[in-house]
Design a protein around this motif. Structure first.
Motif, PDB file in Angstrom:
ATOM      1  N   TYR A   4      35.006   1.979  19.552  1.00 16.79           N
ATOM      2  CA  TYR A   4      35.930   0.848  19.528  1.00 16.79           C
ATOM      3  C   TYR A   4      37.276   1.206  20.132  1.00 16.79           C
ATOM      4  O   TYR A   4      37.999   0.348  20.586  1.00 16.79           O
ATOM      5  CB  TYR A   4      36.105   0.308  18.102  1.00 16.79           C
ATOM      6  N   ASN A   5      37.621   2.465  20.101  1.00 15.06           N
ATOM      7  CA  ASN A   5      38.923   2.826  20.698  1.00 15.06           C
ATOM      8  C   ASN A   5      38.772   3.879  21.793  1.00 15.06           C
ATOM      9  O   ASN A   5      39.697   4.579  22.109  1.00 15.06           O
ATOM     10  CB  ASN A   5      39.890   3.315  19.626  1.00 15.06           C
ATOM     11  N   CYS A   6      37.537   4.009  22.302  1.00 16.78           N
ATOM     12  CA  CYS A   6      37.358   5.005  23.362  1.00 16.78           C
ATOM     13  C   CYS A   6      36.460   4.424  24.439  1.00 16.78           C
ATOM     14  O   CYS A   6      35.524   3.704  24.135  1.00 16.78           O
ATOM     15  CB  CYS A   6      36.720   6.253  22.788  1.00 16.78           C
ATOM     16  N   PRO A   7      36.735   4.692  25.697  1.00 17.96           N
ATOM     17  CA  PRO A   7      35.833   4.228  26.754  1.00 17.96           C
ATOM     18  C   PRO A   7      34.565   5.086  26.733  1.00 17.96           C
ATOM     19  O   PRO A   7      34.641   6.308  26.798  1.00 17.96           O
ATOM     20  CB  PRO A   7      36.643   4.433  28.023  1.00 17.96           C
ATOM     21  N   ILE A   8      33.428   4.437  26.625  1.00 14.25           N
ATOM     22  CA  ILE A   8      32.175   5.187  26.526  1.00 14.25           C
ATOM     23  C   ILE A   8      31.937   5.989  27.802  1.00 14.25           C
ATOM     24  O   ILE A   8      31.371   7.079  27.765  1.00 14.25           O
ATOM     25  CB  ILE A   8      30.999   4.217  26.224  1.00 14.25           C
ATOM     26  N   GLU A   9      32.420   5.447  28.930  1.00 17.61           N
ATOM     27  CA  GLU A   9      32.260   6.160  30.196  1.00 17.61           C
ATOM     28  C   GLU A   9      32.954   7.526  30.134  1.00 17.61           C
ATOM     29  O   GLU A   9      32.495   8.490  30.727  1.00 17.61           O
ATOM     30  CB  GLU A   9      32.860   5.343  31.356  1.00 17.61           C
ATOM     31  N   GLU A  10      34.062   7.569  29.396  1.00 13.64           N
ATOM     32  CA  GLU A  10      34.811   8.821  29.273  1.00 13.64           C
ATOM     33  C   GLU A  10      33.993   9.832  28.477  1.00 13.64           C
ATOM     34  O   GLU A  10      33.939  11.017  28.825  1.00 13.64           O
ATOM     35  CB  GLU A  10      36.155   8.517  28.586  1.00 13.64           C
ATOM     36  N   ILE A  11      33.331   9.366  27.418  1.00 12.27           N
ATOM     37  CA  ILE A  11      32.477  10.273  26.624  1.00 12.27           C
ATOM     38  C   ILE A  11      31.310  10.766  27.478  1.00 12.27           C
ATOM     39  O   ILE A  11      30.946  11.941  27.430  1.00 12.27           O
ATOM     40  CB  ILE A  11      31.973   9.557  25.352  1.00 12.27           C
ATOM     41  N   VAL A  12      30.772   9.849  28.274  1.00 17.32           N
ATOM     42  CA  VAL A  12      29.658  10.228  29.167  1.00 17.32           C
ATOM     43  C   VAL A  12      30.140  11.291  30.155  1.00 17.32           C
ATOM     44  O   VAL A  12      29.454  12.301  30.378  1.00 17.32           O
ATOM     45  CB  VAL A  12      29.130   8.982  29.919  1.00 17.32           C
ATOM     46  N   ARG A  13      31.328  11.090  30.696  1.00 14.33           N
ATOM     47  CA  ARG A  13      31.853  12.040  31.676  1.00 14.33           C
ATOM     48  C   ARG A  13      32.081  13.412  31.043  1.00 14.33           C
ATOM     49  O   ARG A  13      31.691  14.441  31.589  1.00 14.33           O
ATOM     50  CB  ARG A  13      33.185  11.507  32.242  1.00 14.33           C
ATOM     51  N   GLN A  14      32.690  13.389  29.850  1.00 16.02           N
ATOM     52  CA  GLN A  14      32.961  14.662  29.171  1.00 16.02           C
ATOM     53  C   GLN A  14      31.662  15.394  28.828  1.00 16.02           C
ATOM     54  O   GLN A  14      31.557  16.612  28.969  1.00 16.02           O
ATOM     55  CB  GLN A  14      33.772  14.410  27.890  1.00 16.02           C
TER      56      GLN A  14
END
Lengths: 385, 222
Positions: free
Chosen positions: A219-229
């Motif tokens: 809810y407060n994080c871009p999922i794409e960012e988690i995927v990238r990390q």
């Protein structure tokens, strides 16, 4: 005595005017705090509820070969892939920057096993994680607690004529069926689930994994960012976001955010207008007083500072107490709006934000009246002279 | 050199239909330690002259030189500094700040100086003692009688030890007995070397002054 003493005394001893001023801004700030708190809680509530729909990130081995299908998603053909996943990936996922957003990590080993002369897809899973990520599972019996226990899907039960408390031989090893899944309508119906470690031993694939399902509270994080990390930390793996789930989730959350921001801006504008008009009328009422200050040798900047300091006092007090009023209102409103996860805890960031916002609005709105006051002609202000 | 020199002072106001000349080529000098009463009928320009001498009201023409300084050649903020250092105002109807106590009203001119709070308290207490209001320093103005409020206004005007005291109808809102007390206070200040310029309608008050400037239609009549 210094200028702030004058401002403070004006603030505390001119009660009627200040009560109206404080009320105007307090209502605005507390309403915004209420909106933000409620919306944030609702977002978390929704995020948790949406997460019940399952994983939103899949981690697969990179492969150019044929794949098996699982859960409507393609799973690489583990038999032929060149970059296989293994257990070491799990602790690595926990080290990414947004690791606090990772809710569930459910690793799996999928392999075809021989059961009653038929080929059946066997899934090695961590049952504790699997149960959490598949909240829709309805299980008759229990989840396996020890070695040699299995859960079977509804289709396996029907086709292989198996059932609870019976045994099943997979690749010559016997498992007790301790749980039977009710029909899910997914590929889980045709699977036999056993413990991941046992599956790795059974199929002679020590530490190997076929895929990892991840549920991220986003809810407060871009999922794409988690995927990238995650991709960075697992370069040999293919990390895929389950787009539709995420898109719906993010859309819902963004609608709430937009609503809150829109309403908050309107309320704050009204609050700023109240401060502006009250301070402006106060300056008009205090022309004589300002004239006295100027006659006594106060510079224009001294008068400006007195009025701005009054604005600062009002807005600081309003911002600070407005936060707590807003929090209390949220406490009463949240259950009415069906938000069950609300807790009446102080958020220091929001408290600071509300106070700063109030100071910016209150002092900012006082600036023009203060400027006007400082520019008053003292002889005009002092009609009596 | 005279303490105050006023040369060809003209002050015009834009009226509803025409220009009103409140001061018409006034020239005069006032020496240090004089006690002046400015008299004249309503509309004769007394208060305008006082406000111009106090650096509150820019003249249309002419110059006001105080202690060798052409005060209207100063920038706005410097003119404020001049008022703080040179002028003590006593306004008609006292003009105290209602939300400040007696002590705070008296300390007000010091709020923009470098005096510490302790120094301000000491100076203010001394002056309040002199005007007989030491015991009432923590009261608000509305808890005082008219005479007491006037004495607070006088204490406030003296706090900076200004060379010039400008008083506009200082007894206008007081009964005659209290008025006399206030005039005696002005007289004792003057006896100590304070220059006092007072606007008044009252001939009895004017008797306390050493010299009377009579205004009529914006001009010095006598």
């Amino acid at each position: 005595m210094k200028l702030y003493h004058i401002a403070k005394n004006s603030f505390f001893r001119r009660k009627t005017r200040m009560v109206f001023l404080i009320l105007g801004l307090l209502i605005a700030i507390s309403t915004v705090v209420t909106l933000i708190t409620i919306t944030r809680t609702m977002q978390e509530d929704i995020a948790v509820k949406l997460d019940e729909f399952g994983a939103n990130i899949l981690i697969l081995p990179k492969s150019d070969n044929l794949s098996l299908s699982y859960g409507g998603m393609n799973v690489s053909g583990f038999s032929f892939n060149t970059n296989e996943l293994n257990d070491t990936a799990i602790p690595k996922i926990r080290t990414i920057k947004n690791s606090e957003n990772i809710s569930i990590i459910a690793p799996k080993l999928l392999n075809v096993g021989k059961v009653q002369q038929q080929e059946v897809l066997v899934a090695g899973v961590n049952f504790d994680e699997e149960i959490r990520i598949k909240k829709w599972w309805s299980l008759i019996g229990n989840i396996p607690k020890q070695k040699g226990e299995a859960v079977i899907g509804a289709e396996v039960k029907n086709k292989l004529k198996l059932g609870l408390n019976r045994t099943v031989k997979i690749n010559k090893k016997i498992f007790s069926i301790v749980g039977v899944l009710e029909e899910t309508g997914s590929q889980d119906d045709g699977l036999i689930f056993i413990d991941l470690r046992e599956a790795q031993e059974l199929f002679n694939k020590p530490q190997m994994l076929s895929l990892i399902e991840v549920s991220a509270l986003c809810y407060n994080c871009p999922i794409e960012e988690i995927v990238r990390q995650t991709s960075e930390i697992l370069p040999a793996a293919k990390v895929v976001a389950v787009r539709q789930t995420i898109k719906n989730k993010m859309d819902t959350m963004h609608r709430f955010e937009s609503f809150t921001i829109g309403i908050s801006v309107i309320i704050l504008l009204v609050g700023a207008l109240i401060v502006f008009t009250t301070m402006s009328s106060s300056v008009s009422e205090r022309k004589r007083e300002i004239g006295i200050f100027r006659a006594l040798g106060f510079r224009q900047k001294h008068v400006l500072n007195i009025v701005l300091l009054e604005g600062f006092f009002v807005s600081f007090i309003t911002g600070f107490f407005g936060y707590f009023v807003g929090l209390l209102i949220s406490g009463f409103t949240a259950p009415v709006l069906g938000v069950t996860t609300f807790s009446l805890s102080i958020d220091p960031v929001l408290l600071l934000g509300a106070t700063l916002l109030s100071i910016i609005i209150g002092t900012g709105s006082s600036f023009y009246p203060a400027y006007k006051a400082s520019r008053l002609d003292p002889s005009f202000a002092l009609r009596t002279l | 050199m005279s303490l105050i020199m006023i040369n060809s002072l003209v002050k015009e106001y834009n009226g509803a239909s025409d220009v009103v000349r409140a001061c018409d080529k006034i020239s005069c000098t006032i020496e240090k330690s004089e006690f002046i009463a400015v008299m004249g009928p309503s509309g004769s320009g007394k208060s305008t002259l006082l406000s111009i001498m106090g650096g509150l009201n820019h003249p249309t023409n002419g110059e006001v030189i105080i202690d060798g300084l052409d005060i209207y050649s100063l920038a706005i903020e410097q003119l404020a500094d001049f008022r703080r250092e040179y002028i003590g105002f006593v306004f008609q109807s006292f003009q105290l700040i209602p939300y400040l106590t007696v002590l705070e009203n008296v300390m007000l001119p010091l709020a923009v100086t470098d005096y510490s709070n302790k120094q301000q308290m000491e100076i203010s207490a001394e002056i309040l003692n002199r005007v007989g209001l030491y015991d009432k320093m923590h009261r608000l103005p509305n808890q005082l009688s008219g005479g007491e409020q006037e004495r607070v206004a006088i204490a406030r005007c003296l706090i900076n030890r200004p060379p010039i005291v400008l008083a506009d109808e200082p007894t206008g809102n007081l009964d005659s007995l209290t008025g006399i007390e206030i005039m005696e206070l002005f007289q004792s200040l003057n006896a100590e070397g304070q220059t006092v310029i007072m606007v008044t309608h009252n001939p009895e008050n004017a008797e306390f002054a050493g010299r009377i400037i009579q205004l009529k239609d914006g001009k010095i009549a006598a």
